[in-house]
Design an enzyme around this catalytic site. Sequence first.
Site, PDB file in Angstrom:
ATOM      1  N   GLU A   1     -18.945  85.426 -33.390  1.00 50.14           N
ATOM      2  CA  GLU A   1     -17.770  86.411 -32.629  1.00 50.14           C
ATOM      3  C   GLU A   1     -16.720  85.966 -32.112  1.00 50.14           C
ATOM      4  OE1 GLU A   1     -21.458  88.897 -33.349  1.00 50.14           O
ATOM      5  OE2 GLU A   1     -21.063  86.565 -32.426  1.00 50.14           O
TER       6      GLU A   1
ATOM      7  N   GLY B   1     -24.756  92.334 -35.465  1.00 46.80           N
ATOM      8  CA  GLY B   1     -25.531  93.457 -35.306  1.00 46.80           C
ATOM      9  C   GLY B   1     -26.955  93.078 -35.888  1.00 46.80           C
TER      10      GLY B   1
ATOM     11  N   GLY C   1     -22.361  94.439 -37.544  1.00 49.44           N
ATOM     12  CA  GLY C   1     -21.604  95.858 -37.612  1.00 49.44           C
ATOM     13  C   GLY C   1     -20.463  95.765 -38.589  1.00 49.44           C
TER      14      GLY C   1
ATOM     15  N   ASP D   1     -22.641  89.749 -28.863  1.00 51.37           N
ATOM     16  CA  ASP D   1     -23.012  90.990 -28.215  1.00 51.37           C
ATOM     17  C   ASP D   1     -24.367  91.338 -28.812  1.00 51.37           C
ATOM     18  OD1 ASP D   1     -22.084  91.830 -30.660  1.00 51.37           O
ATOM     19  OD2 ASP D   1     -21.837  93.833 -30.090  1.00 51.37           O
TER      20      ASP D   1
END
Length: 367
Positions: free
Chosen positions: A145, A122, A74, A153
Amino acid sequence: MPSTSDPTTVQAETLVERHGALGRIRLNRPKALNSLTLQMVRDIEAALDDFERDPAIAAVLVTGEGERGLCAGGDIRAIYDGGRAGSHEPATFWREEYKLNARIGAFPKPYAVIMDGIVMGGGVGISVYGSHRIVTERTRFAMPETGIGFFPDVGASWFLTRQAGELGTYVGLTGEPLGAADAILVGLADVFIRSERLAELSKALASLPADSPRKAISTVIDGFSDVPPAGVLQPQQQAINRLFAFNTIEEILAAVRADGSPFPEKLLAVLSAKSPLSLNVTLRLLRLGRETRKLEDSLEREFSATAAVLRSHDFYEGVRAAVIDKDRNPQWRPARLADVTAADVDAYFQPSAHPLFAAKIKEGSTT
């Protein structure tokens, strides 16, 4: 479906095309390593709607423009800026991104993705749920992350816990990059194809009849497959299973320190650089994910945790050190694992008032 209304003056971020019976989705932000924006998430969703309804489309193929990667995740700078400003945009991005992840996992037609070059965050979310996940000699797959005060995630607490042993725990906590063979070993990719054959593969898929069954798509892809270069994880798999089999970070680090081989020595350095709070949150998510029966429940739990991310010190400090100032010297708070409290971690596990899916999950539920 492009992300701009005037492609003659502004380059579209997502290119959606039909090549014969093949629906093509091309991420088109090569200067930003094809990092996902909210508009790109919406473009992909709209493209999947159209391709699913179209009887002339037999399969979907997702690729990234440029030579550097499919997608680096992302747009973390946009999330950082939005979070600082108190905007609703980061939460909106995660909400729509996570729903797209679930949509890909349930997509009824073959969904092939070429995971060439960098595939992170992402980018993993739009890849790992595909039916045909292709890696190359250039693949660098990672969920880094914990190094920016966040947690893996896009359903990582689901897809990193579907395999036996602790390879997924290793990937989630360390954020270390995986090559093609390692991604296949961990169950995050299916087929290795050399990058010089990718254009030929796309043409072969586009030439299939519109009524081609899933098996025909698999046969074409398998016809281009090759043996990947040796990875690094298989020789260490037994050690990883042993060292990461604990339910607290302290126990994992104690096991690493007690092991005198060179591999644990490197592990200690890697883990010591991560956010202590993020390590704790990540491990709890992974252990809960292991007992979870539906992808949507893992995504729901992760979405709830993003609210705490936006309130945290470590996320903004991690992004500052990695992306803004680039000094690679984050000052975590708490700075030591011993100072992370149960309340600090529990803050990430409060159910959202606005859940992603129809029903809220009860924390720790296996439904």
